[in-house]
Scaffold this motif. Structure first.
Motif, PDB file in Angstrom:
ATOM      1  N   GLY A   1       0.844  -1.199   0.000  1.00 47.29           N
ATOM      2  CA  GLY A   1       0.000   0.000   0.000  1.00 47.29           C
ATOM      3  C   GLY A   1       0.873   1.240   0.000  1.00 47.29           C
ATOM      4  N   ALA A   2       0.297   2.344  -0.430  1.00 46.33           N
ATOM      5  CA  ALA A   2       1.037   3.605  -0.522  1.00 46.33           C
ATOM      6  C   ALA A   2       1.411   4.098   0.873  1.00 46.33           C
ATOM      7  N   PRO A   3       2.368   5.031   0.954  1.00 45.62           N
ATOM      8  CA  PRO A   3       2.668   5.657   2.243  1.00 45.62           C
ATOM      9  C   PRO A   3       1.398   6.238   2.866  1.00 45.62           C
ATOM     10  N   GLY A   4       1.136   5.875   4.116  1.00 46.12           N
ATOM     11  CA  GLY A   4      -0.052   6.382   4.798  1.00 46.12           C
ATOM     12  C   GLY A   4      -1.284   5.502   4.634  1.00 46.12           C
ATOM     13  N   ALA A   5      -1.165   4.414   3.876  1.00 44.10           N
ATOM     14  CA  ALA A   5      -2.335   3.553   3.638  1.00 44.10           C
ATOM     15  C   ALA A   5      -2.774   2.822   4.901  1.00 44.10           C
ATOM     16  N   GLY A   6      -1.856   2.713   5.867  1.00 45.50           N
ATOM     17  CA  GLY A   6      -2.206   2.028   7.115  1.00 45.50           C
ATOM     18  C   GLY A   6      -1.528   0.675   7.267  1.00 45.50           C
ATOM     19  N   LYS A   7      -0.457   0.442   6.500  1.00 44.86           N
ATOM     20  CA  LYS A   7       0.252  -0.851   6.583  1.00 44.86           C
ATOM     21  C   LYS A   7       0.766  -1.085   7.998  1.00 44.86           C
ATOM     22  N   GLY A   8       1.447  -0.075   8.542  1.00 48.67           N
ATOM     23  CA  GLY A   8       2.033  -0.207   9.883  1.00 48.67           C
ATOM     24  C   GLY A   8       0.961  -0.403  10.943  1.00 48.67           C
TER      25      GLY A   8
ATOM     26  N   VAL B   1      -0.916 -11.588  -0.254  1.00 54.53           N
ATOM     27  CA  VAL B   1      -0.476 -10.194  -0.361  1.00 54.53           C
ATOM     28  C   VAL B   1      -1.732  -9.342  -0.217  1.00 54.53           C
ATOM     29  N   VAL B   2      -1.792  -8.545   0.834  1.00 55.89           N
ATOM     30  CA  VAL B   2      -2.967  -7.713   1.060  1.00 55.89           C
ATOM     31  C   VAL B   2      -2.633  -6.285   0.625  1.00 55.89           C
ATOM     32  N   SER B   3      -3.335  -5.831  -0.403  1.00 56.08           N
ATOM     33  CA  SER B   3      -3.099  -4.486  -0.915  1.00 56.08           C
ATOM     34  C   SER B   3      -4.160  -3.553  -0.339  1.00 56.08           C
ATOM     35  N   ILE B   4      -3.697  -2.521   0.386  1.00 53.36           N
ATOM     36  CA  ILE B   4      -4.622  -1.587   1.058  1.00 53.36           C
ATOM     37  C   ILE B   4      -4.685  -0.302   0.232  1.00 53.36           C
ATOM     38  N   ALA B   5      -5.883   0.016  -0.263  1.00 54.97           N
ATOM     39  CA  ALA B   5      -6.024   1.178  -1.159  1.00 54.97           C
ATOM     40  C   ALA B   5      -6.679   2.359  -0.444  1.00 54.97           C
ATOM     41  N   VAL B   6      -6.043   3.530  -0.594  1.00 58.49           N
ATOM     42  CA  VAL B   6      -6.567   4.773   0.001  1.00 58.49           C
ATOM     43  C   VAL B   6      -6.322   5.907  -1.005  1.00 58.49           C
ATOM     44  N   GLU B   7      -7.275   6.839  -1.103  1.00 61.87           N
ATOM     45  CA  GLU B   7      -7.133   7.945  -2.057  1.00 61.87           C
ATOM     46  C   GLU B   7      -5.993   8.882  -1.653  1.00 61.87           C
ATOM     47  N   ARG B   8      -5.411   9.518  -2.682  1.00 62.83           N
ATOM     48  CA  ARG B   8      -4.226  10.355  -2.466  1.00 62.83           C
ATOM     49  C   ARG B   8      -4.462  11.495  -1.459  1.00 62.83           C
TER      50      ARG B   8
ATOM     51  N   THR C   1      -1.331 -11.738 -10.711  1.00 63.95           N
ATOM     52  CA  THR C   1      -1.113 -12.834 -11.668  1.00 63.95           C
ATOM     53  C   THR C   1      -0.618 -14.097 -10.957  1.00 63.95           C
ATOM     54  N   ARG C   2      -0.077 -13.943  -9.751  1.00 64.99           N
ATOM     55  CA  ARG C   2       0.366 -15.127  -8.988  1.00 64.99           C
ATOM     56  C   ARG C   2      -0.756 -15.672  -8.091  1.00 64.99           C
ATOM     57  N   ASP C   3      -1.918 -15.018  -8.178  1.00 62.33           N
ATOM     58  CA  ASP C   3      -3.106 -15.516  -7.470  1.00 62.33           C
ATOM     59  C   ASP C   3      -2.991 -15.485  -5.945  1.00 62.33           C
ATOM     60  N   VAL C   4      -2.249 -14.514  -5.417  1.00 67.09           N
ATOM     61  CA  VAL C   4      -2.134 -14.395  -3.953  1.00 67.09           C
ATOM     62  C   VAL C   4      -2.652 -13.037  -3.463  1.00 67.09           C
ATOM     63  N   LEU C   5      -3.184 -12.240  -4.394  1.00 67.97           N
ATOM     64  CA  LEU C   5      -3.555 -10.864  -4.038  1.00 67.97           C
ATOM     65  C   LEU C   5      -4.962 -10.761  -3.449  1.00 67.97           C
ATOM     66  N   ALA C   6      -5.075  -9.989  -2.368  1.00 68.97           N
ATOM     67  CA  ALA C   6      -6.394  -9.621  -1.841  1.00 68.97           C
ATOM     68  C   ALA C   6      -6.406  -8.097  -1.738  1.00 68.97           C
ATOM     69  N   GLU C   7      -7.449  -7.455  -2.267  1.00 67.96           N
ATOM     70  CA  GLU C   7      -7.505  -5.990  -2.253  1.00 67.96           C
ATOM     71  C   GLU C   7      -8.509  -5.518  -1.214  1.00 67.96           C
ATOM     72  N   VAL C   8      -8.056  -4.558  -0.385  1.00 66.46           N
ATOM     73  CA  VAL C   8      -8.866  -4.090   0.733  1.00 66.46           C
ATOM     74  C   VAL C   8      -9.006  -2.575   0.629  1.00 66.46           C
ATOM     75  N   ASN C   9     -10.212  -2.075   0.904  1.00 67.79           N
ATOM     76  CA  ASN C   9     -10.424  -0.628   0.940  1.00 67.79           C
ATOM     77  C   ASN C   9      -9.927  -0.103   2.291  1.00 67.79           C
ATOM     78  N   GLY C  10      -8.929   0.761   2.252  1.00 64.89           N
ATOM     79  CA  GLY C  10      -8.323   1.247   3.493  1.00 64.89           C
ATOM     80  C   GLY C  10      -8.879   2.571   3.981  1.00 64.89           C
ATOM     81  N   GLN C  11      -9.996   3.021   3.404  1.00 61.55           N
ATOM     82  CA  GLN C  11     -10.521   4.359   3.732  1.00 61.55           C
ATOM     83  C   GLN C  11     -11.321   4.432   5.030  1.00 61.55           C
ATOM     84  N   GLY C  12     -11.829   3.289   5.520  1.00 64.11           N
ATOM     85  CA  GLY C  12     -12.710   3.337   6.699  1.00 64.11           C
ATOM     86  C   GLY C  12     -11.951   3.493   8.007  1.00 64.11           C
TER      87      GLY C  12
END
Ligand code: AP5
Length: 220
Positions: free
Chosen positions: A14-21, A117-124, A195-206
């Motif tokens: 996830g981008a800087p600030g997405a909440g990974k930490g 791989v959990v990808s956390i998406a948040v708007e810029r 493409t490796r079939d391990v990705l899960a996408e999560v909305n990080g805005q809440g």
């Protein structure tokens, strides 16, 4: 969980600030997994008055990525330590295609694999808001935000009374550069893991709690 050897390796992307930490701290407590944050390793190294410390500082302070050879060596060395043998949460690594390939090679050689791989998406705009208002405790690392999570007493940690500080790379200009660097160098990893079939996408805005529930669901 890898049934063959009972290990669990998860990447938080996830981008800087997405909440990974934030999410990694909660998950590592729940799942009793080591939280391996490349940024934390580099923050330690950049304090050192050594050749490597000065090199890391020169990239870190501008919001640029530390060169792949240095990063890969440091993270693979950390991953080889005994506490990481049953798994870990990788926060901030890999961040380039070369790092992802190096991790795949190392794991392949050891018979390990990345489970999720959990990808956390948040708007810029929200990312910049979070980074610009972030304050951290010098002593225990607790995180605050001037608007959404202010400390009870300005400049002082609620938990331990430690002094709060802002990260050198959270200034507006550097934070914007970090987001650009993410778009250019790290965002392509989302497709790499899809493409490796391990990705899960999560909305990080809440709220932190609802993002956490989504992350946990993604790991089931
Ligand atoms: P690093 O430390 O990894 O920073 P980053 O990826 O830029 O991530 P952050 O720590 O800023 O954000 P985060 O996603 O962890 O969000 P957080 O949970 O803290 O890297 C720093 C530097 O090190 C890099 O620029 C580079 O120089 C170097 N580096 C590191 N890894 C490297 C690599 N692999 N290769 C090369 N160089 C590398 O949350 C942010 C804020 O938002 C906090 O205030 C938090 O309280 C708040 N927040 C969290 N979740 C929510 C929510 N749901 N709602 C509202 N607020 C929230």
């Amino acid at each position: 969980m890898n049934a063959r050897d009972n290990t669990l390796y998860v990447i938080l992307l996830g981008a800087p600030g997405a909440g990974k930490g934030t999410q990694a701290v909660l998950l590592s407590q729940q799942a009793r997994l080591v939280h391996l944050a490349s940024g934390d390793l580099f923050r330690e190294v950049r304090q050192q008055d050594t050749e490597i410390g000065r090199l890391v500082k020169s990239y870190y302070d501008k919001g640029e990525l530390v060169p792949d050879d240095v990063t890969i060596r440091m993270i693979l060395e950390r991953l080889s330590q005994p506490d990481c043998q049953s798994g870990c949460l990788l926060d901030g690594f890999p961040r380039t295609l070369q790092q992802a390939l190096a991790l795949d090679d190392a794991f392949h050689a050891q018979g390990k694999r990345i489970e999720r791989v959990v990808s956390i998406a948040v708007e810029r705009a929200e990312l910049l808001r979070r980074l610009g208002g972030r304050w951290l405790c010098q002593r225990c690392g607790a995180s605050y935000h001037t608007v959404s999570a202010p400390p009870k007493v300005g400049g002082t940690c609620d938990r331990c009374g430690g002094e709060l500080y802002q990260r050198a790379d959270d200034t507006e200009e550097t934070a914007k550069n970090r987001l650009d660097v993410y778009d250019r160098q790290t965002a392509p990893l989302v497709d790499y893991y899809r493409t490796r079939d391990v990705l899960a996408e999560v909305n990080g805005q809440g709220q932190v709690e609802s993002v956490q529930a989504a992350v946990v669901a993604a790991l089931r």
